[in-house]
Design a protein around this motif. Sequence first.
Motif, PDB file in Angstrom:
ATOM      1  N   GLY A  70      26.821 -37.284  -7.607  1.00  0.00           N
ATOM      2  CA  GLY A  70      26.717 -38.548  -8.324  1.00  0.00           C
ATOM      3  C   GLY A  70      27.787 -39.530  -7.880  1.00  0.00           C
ATOM      4  O   GLY A  70      27.517 -40.734  -7.698  1.00  0.00           O
ATOM      5  N   ARG A  71      28.995 -39.030  -7.691  1.00  0.00           N
ATOM      6  CA  ARG A  71      30.081 -39.914  -7.271  1.00  0.00           C
ATOM      7  C   ARG A  71      29.871 -40.415  -5.855  1.00  0.00           C
ATOM      8  O   ARG A  71      30.111 -41.598  -5.557  1.00  0.00           O
ATOM      9  CB  ARG A  71      31.424 -39.185  -7.383  1.00  0.00           C
ATOM     10  CG  ARG A  71      32.619 -40.102  -7.183  1.00  0.00           C
ATOM     11  CD  ARG A  71      32.596 -41.196  -8.214  1.00  0.00           C
ATOM     12  NE  ARG A  71      33.620 -42.211  -7.992  1.00  0.00           N
ATOM     13  CZ  ARG A  71      33.546 -43.440  -8.459  1.00  0.00           C
ATOM     14  NH1 ARG A  71      32.476 -43.823  -9.159  1.00  0.00           N
ATOM     15  NH2 ARG A  71      34.509 -44.315  -8.243  1.00  0.00           N
ATOM     16  N   ARG A  94      27.321 -43.122  -5.725  1.00  0.00           N
ATOM     17  CA  ARG A  94      27.882 -44.384  -6.225  1.00  0.00           C
ATOM     18  C   ARG A  94      28.770 -45.041  -5.167  1.00  0.00           C
ATOM     19  O   ARG A  94      28.702 -46.266  -4.953  1.00  0.00           O
ATOM     20  CB  ARG A  94      28.693 -44.111  -7.496  1.00  0.00           C
ATOM     21  CG  ARG A  94      29.473 -45.316  -8.018  1.00  0.00           C
ATOM     22  CD  ARG A  94      28.550 -46.451  -8.469  1.00  0.00           C
ATOM     23  NE  ARG A  94      29.313 -47.589  -8.949  1.00  0.00           N
ATOM     24  CZ  ARG A  94      29.773 -47.720 -10.187  1.00  0.00           C
ATOM     25  NH1 ARG A  94      29.546 -46.768 -11.092  1.00  0.00           N
ATOM     26  NH2 ARG A  94      30.438 -48.803 -10.534  1.00  0.00           N
ATOM     27  N   ARG A 114      26.573 -46.528  -2.508  1.00  0.00           N
ATOM     28  CA  ARG A 114      25.904 -47.737  -3.013  1.00  0.00           C
ATOM     29  C   ARG A 114      26.870 -48.921  -3.002  1.00  0.00           C
ATOM     30  O   ARG A 114      26.512 -50.030  -2.566  1.00  0.00           O
ATOM     31  CB  ARG A 114      25.374 -47.493  -4.421  1.00  0.00           C
ATOM     32  CG  ARG A 114      24.828 -48.762  -5.089  1.00  0.00           C
ATOM     33  CD  ARG A 114      24.439 -48.479  -6.526  1.00  0.00           C
ATOM     34  NE  ARG A 114      24.201 -49.732  -7.249  1.00  0.00           N
ATOM     35  CZ  ARG A 114      23.126 -50.001  -7.951  1.00  0.00           C
ATOM     36  NH1 ARG A 114      22.149 -49.122  -8.028  1.00  0.00           N
ATOM     37  NH2 ARG A 114      23.015 -51.140  -8.592  1.00  0.00           N
ATOM     38  N   ASP A 115      28.104 -48.713  -3.507  1.00  0.00           N
ATOM     39  CA  ASP A 115      29.089 -49.792  -3.547  1.00  0.00           C
ATOM     40  C   ASP A 115      29.455 -50.272  -2.146  1.00  0.00           C
ATOM     41  O   ASP A 115      29.837 -51.436  -1.960  1.00  0.00           O
ATOM     42  CB  ASP A 115      30.351 -49.334  -4.278  1.00  0.00           C
ATOM     43  CG  ASP A 115      30.107 -49.133  -5.765  1.00  0.00           C
ATOM     44  OD1 ASP A 115      29.059 -49.592  -6.266  1.00  0.00           O
ATOM     45  OD2 ASP A 115      30.957 -48.492  -6.430  1.00  0.00           O
ATOM     46  N   GLN A 157      20.030 -50.295  -3.585  1.00  0.00           N
ATOM     47  CA  GLN A 157      19.946 -50.143  -5.041  1.00  0.00           C
ATOM     48  C   GLN A 157      18.743 -49.290  -5.401  1.00  0.00           C
ATOM     49  O   GLN A 157      18.833 -48.407  -6.261  1.00  0.00           O
ATOM     50  CB  GLN A 157      19.839 -51.530  -5.682  1.00  0.00           C
ATOM     51  CG  GLN A 157      19.630 -51.504  -7.185  1.00  0.00           C
ATOM     52  CD  GLN A 157      19.540 -52.891  -7.782  1.00  0.00           C
ATOM     53  OE1 GLN A 157      20.095 -53.836  -7.247  1.00  0.00           O
ATOM     54  NE2 GLN A 157      18.813 -53.016  -8.882  1.00  0.00           N
ATOM     55  N   SER A 159      19.456 -45.573  -4.693  1.00  0.00           N
ATOM     56  CA  SER A 159      20.337 -44.934  -5.681  1.00  0.00           C
ATOM     57  C   SER A 159      19.602 -44.681  -6.989  1.00  0.00           C
ATOM     58  O   SER A 159      19.809 -43.650  -7.642  1.00  0.00           O
ATOM     59  CB  SER A 159      21.576 -45.792  -5.922  1.00  0.00           C
ATOM     60  OG  SER A 159      21.231 -47.035  -6.511  1.00  0.00           O
ATOM     61  N   PHE A 197      28.389 -40.571 -11.206  1.00  0.00           N
ATOM     62  CA  PHE A 197      27.833 -41.845 -10.752  1.00  0.00           C
ATOM     63  C   PHE A 197      28.452 -43.036 -11.490  1.00  0.00           C
ATOM     64  O   PHE A 197      28.721 -44.080 -10.891  1.00  0.00           O
ATOM     65  CB  PHE A 197      26.316 -41.832 -10.952  1.00  0.00           C
ATOM     66  CG  PHE A 197      25.617 -43.040 -10.382  1.00  0.00           C
ATOM     67  CD1 PHE A 197      25.384 -43.145  -9.013  1.00  0.00           C
ATOM     68  CD2 PHE A 197      25.197 -44.072 -11.206  1.00  0.00           C
ATOM     69  CE1 PHE A 197      24.754 -44.259  -8.481  1.00  0.00           C
ATOM     70  CE2 PHE A 197      24.566 -45.180 -10.688  1.00  0.00           C
ATOM     71  CZ  PHE A 197      24.340 -45.273  -9.321  1.00  0.00           C
ATOM     72  N   LEU A 198      28.695 -42.867 -12.783  1.00  0.00           N
ATOM     73  CA  LEU A 198      29.152 -44.001 -13.590  1.00  0.00           C
ATOM     74  C   LEU A 198      30.665 -44.087 -13.728  1.00  0.00           C
ATOM     75  O   LEU A 198      31.176 -45.102 -14.237  1.00  0.00           O
ATOM     76  CB  LEU A 198      28.540 -43.923 -14.995  1.00  0.00           C
ATOM     77  CG  LEU A 198      27.020 -44.101 -15.086  1.00  0.00           C
ATOM     78  CD1 LEU A 198      26.579 -43.991 -16.527  1.00  0.00           C
ATOM     79  CD2 LEU A 198      26.586 -45.430 -14.492  1.00  0.00           C
ATOM     80  N   LEU A 214      27.889 -51.679 -13.977  1.00  0.00           N
ATOM     81  CA  LEU A 214      26.691 -51.401 -13.181  1.00  0.00           C
ATOM     82  C   LEU A 214      25.473 -51.281 -14.090  1.00  0.00           C
ATOM     83  O   LEU A 214      24.383 -51.762 -13.761  1.00  0.00           O
ATOM     84  CB  LEU A 214      26.890 -50.109 -12.386  1.00  0.00           C
ATOM     85  CG  LEU A 214      25.769 -49.712 -11.431  1.00  0.00           C
ATOM     86  CD1 LEU A 214      25.623 -50.745 -10.334  1.00  0.00           C
ATOM     87  CD2 LEU A 214      26.048 -48.335 -10.833  1.00  0.00           C
TER      88      LEU A 214
END
Length: 721
Positions: A590-591, A594, A597-598, A604, A607, A631-632, A638
């Motif tokens: 998940g990380r 992320r 994606r960043d 988008q 992901s 992820f969060l 986000l």
Amino acid sequence: MTTRIYGIRHHGPGSAKSLRAALDEFDPDTILIEGPADADPLVALTASAEMIPPIALLAYVAAEPAKAAFWPFAVFSPEWQAMQWAAEHEVPAKFCDLPASQTLDIKDRHREKGDPLEDLAAAAGYDDAERWWDAIVESTSDAGTFDALNEAMASLRESTTIDERTLQREAYMRQTMRKALKDGSERLAVVCGAWHAPALNQLGPAAHDARLLKGIPKTKTSLTWVPWTHSRLATSSGYGAGITSPGWYHHLFTETDKPITRWLTKVARVLRTEDLPVSSAHIIEAARLTETLAAMRSRPLAGLSEVTEATRAVLCDGDEVLLELVSARLVVGEKLGAVPEETPTVPLDADLRAKAKTLRLNQEAAARKLDLDLRKDNDLAKSRLLHRLRLLGIGWGTVTASEVRSTGTFRESWTLEWQPEYAVAIVEASMWGTTVLAAAEAKVLDQANRDDATLGDLTKLLEKALVADLTNVLASLLKLVESAAALDHDVAHLLAAIPPLTRTIRYGDVRGTDATALTRVTDSLLVRISAGLPSAVTSLDDDNAAEMRRLIDDAHGSVMTRDDHEASEQWLTTLHSISHREDVHGLLIGRIVRLLRDADRITQQDSEARLSRALSVGAEPAAKAAWVDGFLSGGGLLLVHDRQLLRLIDDWLSGLGEQDFTDALPLLRRTFGSFDQGERQAVGQAVRDPNNDNKPTTATTLDEERGKTATKAVLEILGVS
């Protein structure tokens, strides 16, 4: 031959005034003062105009400087006034207590239990011994009070068991008195704590005292004078003979004309600095109230309790917070003393003083901000000195967040606050060298060459050596880092080494350091990380996965901040190769998704599709929560801006059964708890109103008049005419 014993209270202004009057009356030819006898050679320095209290005698064991003790003196300390009187009248003054060489190395130091003055205070109707002393003694300056105090203390001692250490100290004082009389003193004055005074009135047989002192072990010690502060004289600092109001006592001793009015004026000045409306009328009314309270309590002069009550009622309007401010600024106060340059000291301390003087860095007890521009030579030299001191364990300066807005690497902010205890730290650090630079280099090399030094330790030392400009050790540290990196196969250690190396490269330019070798080492580590990371993230439990996520986060931030295209590409490619795997903990996947994606490495839509698969029916609730947490983590905006992502997570949470929701709740609470309050509110609003996409509305008409007003205001702010 005549001997007078003056029982005083340590750091009592009333005792100090009474003692000065008594010495003027008695006119002694020798003065003995309670204090370590081996400090006698330092007494002569008290006559120097550069010796400014508060100061302290520092004694330490030569072989173990950490074993140290202080004997503080303020301007209102009776012992200090005795030394000043002796210097003014060219009368020899000596210390008469047990030498520091016989007290510093004692493992079990017996102390008297309780305060004997509490019994006298209770008998007089006071619930606090210091308030009683302040009311009865400190408010007067009568030389005749000493006889009464000696008599009172003698009565107290009759019903009190005296510990062995106190008996030995008093025996040594009597032996010192015998020696002074034998050397020809005709009028001997002895200044000691009031508790000891009755034991010195009669010398008695010397043989008894000799037996008490026989066999006391000795150790080699060194003594010197060091600056001290009022806050370290306070009881709240842990000082055994401390007082609650050193700032007040200093005022009482130095302000003999209208002390109450002048004190209240100081209080008003403090409150005005906080933009509070305090007028001269307030001061007059507070002074009247103070005098009234003193008269009601039959006191010859208003004391601190009366002044405090008047301050609370009139100047602070009953506000306890303001009263605490006044107490911190004035009642305790923060005054740092000074010692003359000829004071004996270790070479390291002399070098530090010289450099601080050259750089105009003043040792101050009160904390102050220091913003440095590393493009300026003088500011750069200050930075290097402070970093070297931190390496030596002398925390004069602490790096803080800058109040000067700047995105460059040439800004550095410090908070400077000198503590008297740094005198001991300087002595301890002197084992590494005679100058700050040499000592810092020697200590860094010693730490780097330890058998248990890891790659992460070495890279952190390398970073510290760079900012401290320890050029003589950089080459050695680089070789040690390269050797450790070549032998270390633990990917976690390699990841931990990346951030300090990257920071070192980044800050090297502004500090004028050649970063070529650092770049080579960093690139080689990144190659090995890229090769080993895919296998290192396999089959990790929850705790190890969380630690690996932290390491990956730190390394990612460092690599991307470095802004080297090849390094960034290599790192992102490695992360991308891991992001598709099924055998990696959801927290990591998940990380990584992320981060990719960043970095615009995945889209988008991609992901969102991966999150949808991660939340599918086949996965365990805990694994899903871990994926979401990874992820969060780091921010919730986000979810506010990507409503499709929010709907996926909301639908998953809404569909969880009771037990599954209970199992996933701790991890989810940690995830959303890391968001700041504004982000949580925005996410909650988005869930309540899913149809509002938060897009700003566009105005259909333009209000030119309002636009002109706003433009004019902006131009004025920018200073554009």
